[in-house]
Design a protein around this motif. Structure first.
Motif: not given
Length: 334
Positions: A85-89, A117-118, A269-270
């Motif tokens: 999974d791609e994450v931010i934090g 995702r973008n 953001a998406e």
């Protein structure tokens, strides 16, 4: 793993690049392979000891609170995320030690959301701390409403640029202070630029003769004093830079990790509501240069550091659980 750390408070020269202890992954954490970590002013303030009264430093300290990356493995109690999974934090704990300026970070689930995702990993790394700060101040501290006029200081900076976009999305008219070279940038974000410095009060009054409904201060000092005098009769004032705001009847705000708020920002953001401008990207070993540039205070958008990428197939993590190996495929991830 390799990363940046410091073993005493001081200037950029105390930052060292080298081998660090691999992080343990607690039950409520996920191990994240760091693809990018944003630089924030709080990083050098922590490094110089300005937050020592608030946060214990457990040396050596790995700096950095922003991250974007890929989950290598979840902790034993985690169900929200899985490997790949791609994450931010906004990975802030209640002490300074285990930051994001490294190849891996063990991030509490409460600090994470899925990566937009973008956005590139570099862009996404600039969203958590600055975006949460802007969102929490505008929505929770200032309670900005549609049709109101909001004054945002340092509108071209990391926090300010996101605050302009979020305030405009809320339906507010946004006036943003910035250097003249950044006025077109502020307009593109949805704000009306004004030059900061001497004569600021007159310039703002020229745009809002009856005063502004809310002020988002990111500068403090004289700028804060001027801002207090620009408020409409029922205007609200919040600052993330100067506790003296309390003496002006305003709110002093410090951003907190909030997974729900971060998920909302990721969705914005998406949808293209907010974008993140990355001024410059540095390799991790040049994090000291990135912090020096941040400390100069004239950044447009965000500065980002990135660890080296592996050239081999896949990425292998030799964890702390009895030497077990955890492997994540490179395809579509790294």
């Amino acid at each position: 793993m390799k990363g940046i750390s410091y073993s005493r408070y001081g200037g950029p020269e105390v930052l060292e690049y080298g081998e660090l202890r691999d992080p343990k992954v607690g039950p409520d954490q996920v191990l994240v392979k760091v693809r990018a970590a944003a630089v924030n002013p709080v990083d050098w303030k922590c490094r110089e000891g300005h937050l020592d009264a608030l946060l214990d430093a457990v040396f050596p300290v790995i700096p950095g609170w922003d991250v974007s990356g890929v989950v290598v493995r979840p902790g034993v109690s985690v169900t929200e995320f899985g490997a790949g999974d791609e994450v931010i934090g906004y990975v802030r704990e209640d002490f300074l030690s285990r930051g994001t300026f490294a190849e891996y970070v063990a991030a509490p689930v409460r600090t994470l959301a899925r990566k937009p995702r973008n956005l590139s990993f570099e862009e996404a790394a600039g969203l958590p701390l600055a975006g949460l700060t802007a969102y929490q101040v505008l929505v929770k501290a200032l309670d900005v409403q549609r049709g109101e006029t909001v004054l945002v200081h340092a509108a071209a900076g990391g926090v300010g640029s996101l605050a302009v976009q979020i305030a405009a999305h809320l339906g507010a008219r946004v006036i943003g202070t910035a250097g003249t070279s950044n006025h077109d940038y502020v307009r593109a974000l949805g704000g009306e630029p004004v030059a900061y410095g001497e004569g600021l009060a007159e310039r703002v009054r020229g745009l809002a003769p009856d005063g502004v409904d809310a002020v988002f201060d990111t500068v403090g000092g004289d700028t804060l004093k001027v801002s207090a005098n620009l408020l409409a009769p029922e205007g609200r004032l919040a600052s993330i830079a100067d506790p003296e705001v309390l003496g002006h009847g305003g709110r002093y705000a410090f951003v907190r990790p909030d997974a729900e708020d971060l998920r909302h920002l990721s969705q914005l953001a998406e949808r293209g509501v907010v974008t993140v401008h990355v001024q410059e990207t540095f390799p991790l070993e040049r994090a000291a240069d990135a912090q020096r540039l941040s400390q100069e205070g004239h950044t447009r958008g965000k500065l980002v550091v990135t660890p080296a990428r592996e050239d081999e197939e896949g990425d292998v993590w030799a964890g702390n659980d009895e030497g077990a190996l955890y492997t994540t495929s490179q395809e579509g991830t790294f």
